[in-house]
Design an enzyme around this catalytic site. Structure first.
Site, PDB file in Angstrom:
ATOM      1  N   GLU A 124      43.664  62.888 -12.869  1.00  0.00           N
ATOM      2  CA  GLU A 124      43.404  63.495 -11.565  1.00  0.00           C
ATOM      3  C   GLU A 124      42.101  64.297 -11.569  1.00  0.00           C
ATOM      4  OE1 GLU A 124      46.995  64.585  -9.733  1.00  0.00           O
ATOM      5  OE2 GLU A 124      46.074  65.596  -8.040  1.00  0.00           O
ATOM      6  N   GLU A 137      39.532  61.812 -11.215  1.00  0.00           N
ATOM      7  CA  GLU A 137      39.474  61.333  -9.830  1.00  0.00           C
ATOM      8  C   GLU A 137      38.722  62.337  -8.953  1.00  0.00           C
ATOM      9  OE1 GLU A 137      43.346  60.630  -8.132  1.00  0.00           O
ATOM     10  OE2 GLU A 137      42.526  59.712  -6.312  1.00  0.00           O
ATOM     11  N   CYS A 151      52.024  64.736  -6.840  1.00  0.00           N
ATOM     12  CA  CYS A 151      53.120  64.813  -7.819  1.00  0.00           C
ATOM     13  C   CYS A 151      54.472  64.976  -7.163  1.00  0.00           C
ATOM     14  CB  CYS A 151      52.961  66.009  -8.751  1.00  0.00           C
ATOM     15  SG  CYS A 151      51.344  66.184  -9.417  1.00  0.00           S
ATOM     16  N   SER A 195      45.876  61.817  -4.005  1.00  0.00           N
ATOM     17  CA  SER A 195      45.445  61.294  -5.298  1.00  0.00           C
ATOM     18  C   SER A 195      46.192  59.990  -5.564  1.00  0.00           C
ATOM     19  CB  SER A 195      45.776  62.309  -6.391  1.00  0.00           C
ATOM     20  OG  SER A 195      45.728  61.677  -7.647  1.00  0.00           O
ATOM     21  N   LYS A 252      62.998  62.959  -6.362  1.00  0.00           N
ATOM     22  CA  LYS A 252      62.621  62.124  -7.500  1.00  0.00           C
ATOM     23  C   LYS A 252      63.532  60.905  -7.612  1.00  0.00           C
ATOM     24  CE  LYS A 252      59.045  64.237  -9.321  1.00  0.00           C
ATOM     25  NZ  LYS A 252      57.757  63.538  -9.412  1.00  0.00           N
ATOM     26  N   GLU A 299      61.976  58.570  -5.346  1.00  0.00           N
ATOM     27  CA  GLU A 299      60.708  58.114  -5.914  1.00  0.00           C
ATOM     28  C   GLU A 299      60.935  57.028  -6.971  1.00  0.00           C
ATOM     29  OE1 GLU A 299      58.576  60.909  -8.414  1.00  0.00           O
ATOM     30  OE2 GLU A 299      56.641  60.113  -7.817  1.00  0.00           O
ATOM     31  N   GLU A 350      57.130  50.386  -5.528  1.00  0.00           N
ATOM     32  CA  GLU A 350      55.884  50.452  -6.303  1.00  0.00           C
ATOM     33  C   GLU A 350      56.148  50.645  -7.794  1.00  0.00           C
ATOM     34  OE1 GLU A 350      56.633  52.212  -3.630  1.00  0.00           O
ATOM     35  OE2 GLU A 350      54.932  52.573  -2.308  1.00  0.00           O
ATOM     36  N   CYS A 353      58.221  73.291  -7.965  1.00  0.00           N
ATOM     37  CA  CYS A 353      59.404  72.645  -8.548  1.00  0.00           C
ATOM     38  C   CYS A 353      60.461  73.644  -9.016  1.00  0.00           C
ATOM     39  CB  CYS A 353      58.995  71.785  -9.732  1.00  0.00           C
ATOM     40  SG  CYS A 353      57.708  70.609  -9.335  1.00  0.00           S
TER      41      CYS A 353
END
Lengths: 585, 164
Positions: free
Chosen positions: A280, A283, A300, A320, A360, A363, A368, A506
């Site tokens: 990152e 990036e 994230c 990102s 999560k 996710e 993907e 988190c």
């Protein structure tokens, strides 16, 4: 100076700041008035009426949570009438509540159960119709059981006021009132981002995370090769489920416990967080150098990502392309680890992640992150679910010796662990980006301006060879919503913005051990302190200095931002729309 | 409600009612406090508030669709389903009830083949029950749109319905 008033509560004269509610004054004075629907500043609606008190000169009982304390007021919180009214109110709730406490997921952690016990409710005098509605099993993150709902509206308040998602509301009226997602749909079909803040504040088992513990027990029991990774925020919270003080650091005990459960290898998501930082930071530098899309926004937090996909598609190009640390670790477990260490085909490895997060779970199931039918992360367990597995297995975390994560995917730096707090990704990324661009060591590693629980934090960092880098850190989706709306209207002067769906990051995730509504900020403060304490005590505190990460690039990935790294560690996003059930035209 | 498709949607812009709705929404853009007024106005245009209408209202006012649905289902004045050309209201207030309103209601249900809150297949009648409408002297009372029928005997129901 705050103006003070005097009032009498249970025969004691008490000084209180003007503007307080009777409930606040009473609690301050050590009088424990029970509440159910109340959440300070978030849900003050006087709906459940278990906080009722008698006030001299007032007709009828008053809900103390919404009654402003007045000078000379004479309040009594413990009279026969008050006790009876509270009991009757709880009995009425129980009259339309399943009698399945012993087998309920919230058994011993249910606020309704505790209240019934505290008020010594020994019978339910009212027999009537009971709600009988199907469960909402539409998604991988959250289960809704409307039959266990007591309509306290805490979930609705959090979803609307704290997260600005507003996917659940009360519909219909009277006995037929029910909490429904987006016009009576199933949660999985809606704009729900699965942050789980509703599940964190639900007093009963009406909203809980999807329970994956049995599947993980079964995988281990079937002698499969089961590896696990643990997110940073878990280690400063799970101790609470075992009677340890708030914020207790239990990293080593947790690793021991995971080995006792039978996991083949115990890895640290912090390793992948270090990896995320390298990708990152690279990036960010590339985007700055090539006049790419700025500000760069972190990716994230899966709840945050889904929020953008639904509500701010115009900012999707800012996200990102880095996968989250969990997904990076998942990809490595099914590639690098499978090939180089375990010598197994990826489909023979079961990859489990312990996360402070309910999103999560969603996710991990995004298409993907599935390749040839193999999911990079097969099961996600919340902190609460891991605590439950430990309890089922008779593992008392508080009494365990410590142990170390497995190398190499368990080696990490302080920059990895601070991912668990709002501001951590930003601080970690800047530690690395600074040194890469300035080509000299950063004098002071602690970027305190972006630490803490405030919803929006900003800083400007001078980076030699680049100039001023303007950054912002935003946590909680209501804050994110307001922030983005302003960016949209006024344009943006930031280079890099960290976003986390949950307030405080988190450590306050929807999958963390639940806290009493009035103790939530204390609990988050304690977890926050511990996260930075871990960082402080580590020798290596910069991601690019992680020797295991360096070796991984040298042996397997090639260069940062290179082709293999891109293939394994980066992803793309999907426009979902405000009304995702509409056919895409 | 999932599954209940609005027939007007397929006609898209051909239906002038959508233009009327857009005009209403333009006047209240971003005004979350106007939700109830806007739903009233939208229902006046369409006769009910379909899911598509709720979505448009949500979008224009900047209110979550869950909240629009919540309000639309809270107030009995709003209907989520198309309603008939004639709305029959059977008063079930105390006076009407003791003078046989329940039997009248049963007879209407039998004659029309619908239950309370349903609409006949031909879209002609919607059957609803009401609380006291203040015509107790005429109990039992029913209303059909603006018409009032008092002292209605069960055997007269068929005759009354035949007028429409």
């Amino acid at each position: 100076m705050q103006e003070m008033i005097k009032l009498t509560i249970d025969n004691r004269v008490i000084d209180a700041p003007k503007g307080s509610t009777v409930l606040q004054v009473a609690r301050q004075a050590g009088v424990a008035i029970p509440t159910l629907c109340y959440m300070e500043k978030i849900n003050e609606i006087g709906a459940c009426r278990v906080c009722v008190v008698e006030v001299a000169g007032y007709r009828g009982l008053q809900a103390s949570c919404v009654l402003e304390a007045a000078p000379g007021m004479v309040v009594r919180t413990n009279t026969p009438l008050v006790r009876q009214a509270r009991r009757v109110n709880v009995e009425l709730l129980l009259s339309n509540h399943p009698d399945s406490c012993l087998t309920c997921r919230r058994n011993t952690s249910c606020e309704l159960q505790k209240l019934s016990h505290d008020l010594s409710v020994s019978k339910v005098s009212y027999v009537g119709e009971k709600t009988d509605l199907p469960l909402d099993l539409s998604n991988k993150s959250l289960v809704r059981d409307p039959n266990k709902c007591i309509l306290c509206r805490r979930c609705v308040a959090v979803c609307h006021e704290v997260q600005n998602v507003g996917v659940i509301s009360v519909s219909a009226r009277g006995f037929h009132s029910i909490i429904t997602p987006d016009a009576n749909r199933q949660l999985g079909d809606t704009t729900c981002v699965f942050c789980g803040q509703c599940a964190a504040v639900c007093p009963t088992a009406a909203i809980t995370e999807v329970d994956s513990t049995e599947q993980v027990f079964r995988a281990i029991g079937n002698k499969m090769h089961v590896v696990v990774q643990v997110a940073p925020a878990v280690r400063v919270a799970i101790g609470e489920e075992f009677g340890l003080p708030r914020g207790a650091i239990t990293t080593g005990q947790m690793v021991t416990g995971l080995r006792m459960l039978g996991f083949t290898a115990v890895f640290d998501t912090d390793f992948a967080a270090d990896l995320t930082i390298l990708e990152e930071a690279n990036e960010l530098i590339q985007r700055v150098k090539t006049n790419g899309t700025l500000p760069l926004m972190t990716s994230c937090s899966p709840g945050w990502v889904k929020f953008v996909e639904h509500f701010y598609p115009e900012f999707m190009g800012h996200l990102s392309s880095c996968k989250s640390p969990m997904q990076m670790m998942g990809a490595l477990i099914k590639s690098y680890y499978a090939e180089k260490i375990a010598n197994l085909p990826p489909q023979q490895i079961v990859s489990v992640a312990i996360m402070p997060c309910t999103a999560k779970k969603f996710e991990a199931n995004r298409p993907e992150f599935t390749h040839a039918g193999v999911q990079d992360v097969d099961f996600v367990l919340t902190t609460r679910e891991l605590a439950s597995m430990f309890k089922v297995a008779g593992i008392d975390l508080a009494r365990l010796p410590t142990d170390e994560f497995d190398a190499p995917l368990g080696i990490s730096t302080g920059a990895g662990v601070i991912f668990g707090a709002s501001g951590g990704v930003m601080e970690a990324a800047l530690r690395t980006a600074y040194e890469w661009i300035a080509e000299k060591p950063l004098a002071k590693l602690d970027l305190t301006a972006v630490r803490g629980l405030e919803g929006v934090k900003e800083a400007v960092v001078d980076v030699p060879n680049l100039g001023q880098v303007k950054v912002a850190v935003v946590s909680g989706l209501a804050n994110a919503d307001k922030f983005l709306a302003r960016q949209k209207a006024e344009g943006s002067s930031y280079n890099f913005i960290e976003f986390m769906a949950c307030p405080g990051g988190c450590l306050g995730g929807g999958g963390q051990p639940r806290m009493k509504p009035n103790e939530a900020s204390l609990g988050k403060e304690a977890r926050l302190k511990s996260i930075y304490a871990i960082d402080q005590e580590l020798l290596l505190r910069k991601s690019h200095e992680n020797p295991a990460v360096q070796k991984l690039y040298a042996d397997y990935l090639g260069s940062v931002g290179g082709e293999k790294a891109h293939h394994l560690l980066h992803t793309s996003y999907t426009t979902r729309g405000r009304f995702p059930w509409r056919k895409q035209s | 409600m999932p599954g209940s498709k609005c027939q007007c949607a397929s006609q898209g812009e051909l239906d002038p009612r959508w233009e009327q709705l857009e005009e209403i929404l333009a006047a209240y853009k971003g005004d979350a406090g106007a939700l109830i007024q806007v739903l009233h106005a939208a229902q006046d245009v369409f006769g009910y508030v379909s899911e598509e209408v709720q979505e448009k209202v949500a979008e224009a006012l900047g209110v979550p669709i869950s909240e629009v649905y919540g309000v639309a289902t809270f107030y009995s004045l709003f209907s989520l389903k198309p309603r008939g050309q004639y709305k029959i209201g059977v008063c079930l207030g105390t006076a009407c009830y003791v003078r046989g309103a329940a039997q009248v209601l049963a007879e209407i249900e039998k004659q029309l083949g619908v239950k309370v809150n349903d609409t006949t297949g031909d879209g002609k009648f919607t059957l609803e029950v009401t609380r006291c409408i203040g015509a107790c002297g005429l109990a039992p009372v029913i209303t059909i749109n603006e018409d009032v029928y008092g002292r209605l005997q069960v055997d007269k129901v068929k005759e009354v319905l035949a007028k429409y």
